[in-house]
Design a protein around this motif. Structure first.
Motif, PDB file in Angstrom:
ATOM      1  N   TYR A  40       0.923  -1.303   0.037  1.00 41.67           N
ATOM      2  CA  TYR A  40       0.142  -0.048   0.150  1.00 41.67           C
ATOM      3  C   TYR A  40       0.863   1.043   0.101  1.00 41.67           C
ATOM      4  O   TYR A  40       1.861   1.534   0.759  1.00 41.67           O
ATOM      5  CB  TYR A  40      -1.087  -0.029   1.094  1.00 41.67           C
ATOM      6  CG  TYR A  40      -2.231  -0.826   1.199  1.00 41.67           C
ATOM      7  CD1 TYR A  40      -3.282  -0.719   0.510  1.00 41.67           C
ATOM      8  CD2 TYR A  40      -1.922  -2.188   1.491  1.00 41.67           C
ATOM      9  CE1 TYR A  40      -4.235  -1.610   0.455  1.00 41.67           C
ATOM     10  CE2 TYR A  40      -3.042  -3.201   1.457  1.00 41.67           C
ATOM     11  CZ  TYR A  40      -3.911  -3.048   0.728  1.00 41.67           C
ATOM     12  OH  TYR A  40      -5.310  -3.940   0.758  1.00 41.67           O
ATOM     13  N   SER A  42       1.500   5.340  -0.105  1.00 48.73           N
ATOM     14  CA  SER A  42       0.680   6.526   0.534  1.00 48.73           C
ATOM     15  C   SER A  42       0.976   7.700  -0.255  1.00 48.73           C
ATOM     16  O   SER A  42       1.581   7.598  -1.435  1.00 48.73           O
ATOM     17  CB  SER A  42       1.303   6.819   2.064  1.00 48.73           C
ATOM     18  OG  SER A  42       2.783   7.233   1.633  1.00 48.73           O
ATOM     19  N   THR A  43       0.062   8.614  -0.245  1.00 48.60           N
ATOM     20  CA  THR A  43      -0.202   9.942  -0.872  1.00 48.60           C
ATOM     21  C   THR A  43       1.233  10.576  -1.053  1.00 48.60           C
ATOM     22  O   THR A  43       1.908  10.950  -1.881  1.00 48.60           O
ATOM     23  CB  THR A  43      -1.039  10.945  -0.494  1.00 48.60           C
ATOM     24  OG1 THR A  43      -2.342  10.083  -0.671  1.00 48.60           O
ATOM     25  CG2 THR A  43      -0.983  12.088  -1.365  1.00 48.60           C
ATOM     26  N   SER A  44       1.913  10.763   0.242  1.00 48.73           N
ATOM     27  CA  SER A  44       3.241  11.138   0.581  1.00 48.73           C
ATOM     28  C   SER A  44       4.506  10.405  -0.168  1.00 48.73           C
ATOM     29  O   SER A  44       5.281  11.304  -0.744  1.00 48.73           O
ATOM     30  CB  SER A  44       3.474  11.164   1.826  1.00 48.73           C
ATOM     31  OG  SER A  44       3.831   9.743   2.390  1.00 48.73           O
ATOM     32  N   GLU A  45       4.147   9.520  -0.483  1.00 47.74           N
ATOM     33  CA  GLU A  45       5.320   8.695  -1.420  1.00 47.74           C
ATOM     34  C   GLU A  45       4.943   9.076  -2.926  1.00 47.74           C
ATOM     35  O   GLU A  45       6.081   9.326  -3.350  1.00 47.74           O
ATOM     36  CB  GLU A  45       5.132   7.068  -1.398  1.00 47.74           C
ATOM     37  CG  GLU A  45       5.522   6.461   0.027  1.00 47.74           C
ATOM     38  CD  GLU A  45       5.423   4.880   0.174  1.00 47.74           C
ATOM     39  OE1 GLU A  45       6.200   4.297  -0.277  1.00 47.74           O
ATOM     40  OE2 GLU A  45       4.208   4.428   0.237  1.00 47.74           O
ATOM     41  N   TYR A  46       3.985   9.146  -3.251  1.00 44.77           N
ATOM     42  CA  TYR A  46       3.513   9.656  -4.551  1.00 44.77           C
ATOM     43  C   TYR A  46       4.257  11.011  -4.859  1.00 44.77           C
ATOM     44  O   TYR A  46       4.729  11.720  -5.997  1.00 44.77           O
ATOM     45  CB  TYR A  46       2.348   9.651  -5.142  1.00 44.77           C
ATOM     46  CG  TYR A  46       1.711   8.258  -5.360  1.00 44.77           C
ATOM     47  CD1 TYR A  46       2.452   7.191  -6.201  1.00 44.77           C
ATOM     48  CD2 TYR A  46       0.887   7.498  -4.531  1.00 44.77           C
ATOM     49  CE1 TYR A  46       2.195   5.879  -6.220  1.00 44.77           C
ATOM     50  CE2 TYR A  46       0.393   6.110  -4.789  1.00 44.77           C
ATOM     51  CZ  TYR A  46       1.168   5.378  -5.685  1.00 44.77           C
ATOM     52  OH  TYR A  46       0.715   4.060  -5.651  1.00 44.77           O
ATOM     53  N   CYS A  72      -4.562  -3.521  -3.893  1.00 42.48           N
ATOM     54  CA  CYS A  72      -4.296  -2.268  -3.743  1.00 42.48           C
ATOM     55  C   CYS A  72      -4.701  -1.225  -4.861  1.00 42.48           C
ATOM     56  O   CYS A  72      -4.549  -0.063  -4.503  1.00 42.48           O
ATOM     57  CB  CYS A  72      -2.602  -2.232  -3.592  1.00 42.48           C
ATOM     58  SG  CYS A  72      -2.054  -3.427  -2.355  1.00 42.48           S
ATOM     59  N   SER A  75      -6.892   1.705  -3.407  1.00 38.58           N
ATOM     60  CA  SER A  75      -5.927   2.710  -2.570  1.00 38.58           C
ATOM     61  C   SER A  75      -4.999   3.604  -3.413  1.00 38.58           C
ATOM     62  O   SER A  75      -4.754   4.810  -3.198  1.00 38.58           O
ATOM     63  CB  SER A  75      -5.292   2.060  -1.724  1.00 38.58           C
ATOM     64  OG  SER A  75      -4.419   2.691  -0.842  1.00 38.58           O
ATOM     65  N   ASN A  76      -4.356   2.780  -4.265  1.00 34.34           N
ATOM     66  CA  ASN A  76      -3.186   3.516  -5.187  1.00 34.34           C
ATOM     67  C   ASN A  76      -3.932   4.466  -5.935  1.00 34.34           C
ATOM     68  O   ASN A  76      -3.370   5.642  -6.317  1.00 34.34           O
ATOM     69  CB  ASN A  76      -2.395   2.368  -5.910  1.00 34.34           C
ATOM     70  CG  ASN A  76      -1.486   1.631  -5.216  1.00 34.34           C
ATOM     71  OD1 ASN A  76      -0.652   2.157  -4.512  1.00 34.34           O
ATOM     72  ND2 ASN A  76      -1.263   0.387  -5.492  1.00 34.34           N
ATOM     73  N   ASN A  79      -4.687   7.620  -3.928  1.00 33.40           N
ATOM     74  CA  ASN A  79      -3.623   8.416  -3.495  1.00 33.40           C
ATOM     75  C   ASN A  79      -2.901   9.155  -4.653  1.00 33.40           C
ATOM     76  O   ASN A  79      -2.289  10.074  -4.394  1.00 33.40           O
ATOM     77  CB  ASN A  79      -2.655   7.445  -2.528  1.00 33.40           C
ATOM     78  CG  ASN A  79      -3.251   6.969  -1.273  1.00 33.40           C
ATOM     79  OD1 ASN A  79      -4.145   7.800  -0.867  1.00 33.40           O
ATOM     80  ND2 ASN A  79      -3.048   5.854  -0.917  1.00 33.40           N
ATOM     81  N   ALA A  82      -4.733  12.258  -5.351  1.00 29.12           N
ATOM     82  CA  ALA A  82      -4.457  13.010  -4.239  1.00 29.12           C
ATOM     83  C   ALA A  82      -3.129  13.821  -4.542  1.00 29.12           C
ATOM     84  O   ALA A  82      -3.130  15.025  -3.900  1.00 29.12           O
ATOM     85  CB  ALA A  82      -4.579  12.401  -2.875  1.00 29.12           C
ATOM     86  N   ALA A  83      -2.353  12.977  -5.125  1.00 25.69           N
ATOM     87  CA  ALA A  83      -0.979  13.762  -5.226  1.00 25.69           C
ATOM     88  C   ALA A  83      -1.047  14.651  -6.648  1.00 25.69           C
ATOM     89  O   ALA A  83       0.173  15.159  -6.729  1.00 25.69           O
ATOM     90  CB  ALA A  83       0.030  12.911  -5.347  1.00 25.69           C
TER      91      ALA A  83
END
Length: 384
Positions: A40, A42-46, A72, A75-76, A79, A82-83
Motif C-alpha cells: 500500500y 501513501s500519498t506522500s510517497e507519490y 491495492c 487505494s493506489n 492516493n 490526491a498527489a
C-alpha cells in the motif's frame, strides 16, 4: 503504469520537448507502475516521486486473468490522484483465445470502474505470460485486438505492454503504439523505442521514502497523459536532475559485458524449442526439440534481448532461449539444485512467480499446491 495531465499537449513532439529539457542524456523517470507487489503506497510517497524524481504518471495494476483483482488498486488510484498526478491502469493478460481475451477485457473494465479508474485513462493489456508465449504471432495479434476493442467499450483507451524481445516477434506493435520493456542498456543519450508511447527501462529504480525497487518508464508521446488533468508539477528541479542521473547510473550496468553464470536446472518444454549452436537467434539451428523434451543445463546468460541457457551435449553444447531479457538472472544460484523463497506480507502466487521467471501454475505445482491455495508470510516455497 500511467497518469493524468493538465498541460494541453498536442503531440509527440511537444511532449518530447517538454521532457528532454530535464535531462537530455539520461532516460527519464516519467512513469512508474505499481501493484500489490509494492504494497500500500501513501500519498506522500507519490508526492515525493513527483517532486524529487520528476514522475508524472503512475500506472496501477487493476486485474489479472479472469478472476484476480489487485487488492491495492483502489487505494493506489485514490492516493495518486490526491498527489495530483496522471493515473492509468493495466491488466495482466492470461488469455489464449479471442473469447478469453474478450472475457478478460470485460472483467478488467468492470474492475477498473469499481476501483475508481477514471474514464479516459489508459487500461493497457500486459502481454508476457506463458499462455501468450505458447501462441503464434497471428493468434496473439487477434487476441490483443479483441481485448483492446472490448476495453474501449468501458470508456478506457487501450494499449499493449510487452518486452522488447516480444515486440514484433510474438506480437505486432506498430509505431505510435505500445509500451515496451527493455533493460538494462547503456544510455549513451539514446532514446530506446522512441517511436512507441513508452519505454520501460528499469525494474529496480529506488525512491527516497518508498521501499523496494520499482518499474520506471520514459514517455515518448502524450498518450498516457492525454485527456487528464494534473494539478501539481515537480517543485525541486535540482533533485529531479540529480535523482535521474543516479537512477541511470545504477540501472545501466550490463549490455556489452554480460557474463555466463552457473545454473544447474532441468527444463521440460511445453512447446517445440530451437536448439542453437550459440547464444544468438541468428546462429545455426542444431535441432528443433519437440514439446515434452527434457534437457539439463549448466549455465545461463542474458544476451541480445533474451535469456539463454546452455545444454551440455556429447559433442559440445547447445543453446536455448528461455524467455525475454526481463527473465532476470538475479535468482540463479551458483551450483544450487533447489532455491527457496520466503513469502512476505503482500506477496501472491503471481508476484513470486514473476520474480522468478515462472508462471503461477508451475510455481504452485512445484510446491504441491494450486494457484487457489492461500499462502502465508513466513512460508517457504521452492522456486528453483
Amino acid at each position: 503504469m500511467k497518469l493524468k495531465n493538465k498541460l494541453a499537449l498536442t503531440g509527440v513532439a511537444t511532449m518530447a520537448t517538454l521532457f528532454l529539457g530535464l535531462n537530455a542524456n539520461a532516460a527519464r523517470m516519467d512513469m512508474v507502475d505499481v501493484s500489490n507487489n509494492n504494497g500500500y503506497m501513501s500519498t506522500s510517497e507519490y508526492v515525493s516521486m513527483r517532486n524529487e524524481f520528476g514522475v508524472k504518471v503512475v500506472t496501477v495494476k487493476i486485474s489479472e486473468g479472469g478472476t484476480y483483482k489487485d487488492p491495492c488498486a483502489a487505494s493506489n488510484i485514490a492516493n495518486v490522484q490526491a498527489a495530483g498526478m496522471y493515473i492509468n491502469g493495466y491488466h495482466f493478460a492470461r488469455y489464449a483465445t479471442k473469447a478469453q481475451a474478450i472475457a478478460e477485457a470485460d472483467f478488467a473494465g468492470r474492475t477498473a470502474k469499481a476501483v475508481g479508474l477514471p474514464i479516459g485513462a489508459v487500461l493497457a493489456t500486459d502481454v508476457e505470460s506463458q499462455e501468450a508465449n505458447s501462441q503464434s504471432k497471428a493468434t496473439n495479434d487477434r487476441n490483443n485486438d479483441a481485448f483492446m476493442k472490448e476495453i474501449q467499450k468501458f470508456g478506457y483507451r487501450a494499449d499493449i505492454y510487452t518486452s522488447g524481445s516480444w515486440a514484433n516477434n510474438k506480437m505486432t506493435i506498430k509505431g505510435k503504439t505500445g509500451w515496451i520493456a527493455a533493460y538494462p542498456y547503456v544510455v549513451s543519450g539514446k532514446n530506446w523505442y522512441s517511436s512507441n508511447h513508452a519505454w520501460q527501462w528499469s525494474s529496480t529504480a529506488k525512491f527516497r521514502i518508498s521501499y523496494g525497487g520499482f518499474d520506471v518508464s520514459q514517455l515518448n508521446s502524450n498518450y498516457y497523459t492525454a485527456g487528464q488533468k494534473s494539478r501539481v508539477k515537480p517543485n525541486n528541479k535540482g533533485a529531479v536532475k540529480a535523482n535521474n542521473r543516479k537512477a541511470n547510473k545504477h540501472n545501466y550496468k550490463l549490455s556489452n559485458s554480460a557474463k555466463w553464470v552457473k545454473e544447474s536446472k532441468t527444463y521440460t518444454f511445453k512447446t517445440a524449442v530451437k536448439l542453437h549452436t550459440s547464444a544468438s537467434t541468428s546462429s545455426n539451428v542444431i535441432a528443433i526439440l519437440p514439446a515434452g523434451t527434457t534437457v539439463k543445463t549448466d549455465q545461463a546468460i542474458i544476451q541480445g534481448g533474451y535469456r539463454w541457457v546452455r545444454q551440455p551435449r556429447f559433442n559440445g553444447y547447445g543453446y536455448l532461449v528461455t524467455g525475454p531479457a526481463s527473465n532476470t538472472l538475479e535468482y540463479v544460484k551458483s551450483g544450487a539444485t533447489h532455491t527457496y523463497y520466503t513469502v512476505k506480507y503482500g506477496d501472491s502466487w503471481w508476484t513470486i512467480a514473476q520474480r522468478n521467471g515462472l508462471n503461477m501454475t508451475t510455481l504452485a505445482s512445484r510446491n504441491g499446491k494450486t494457484i487457489y491455495t492461500t499462502i502465508y508470510p513466513g512460508q517457504r516455497l521452492e522456486v528453483r
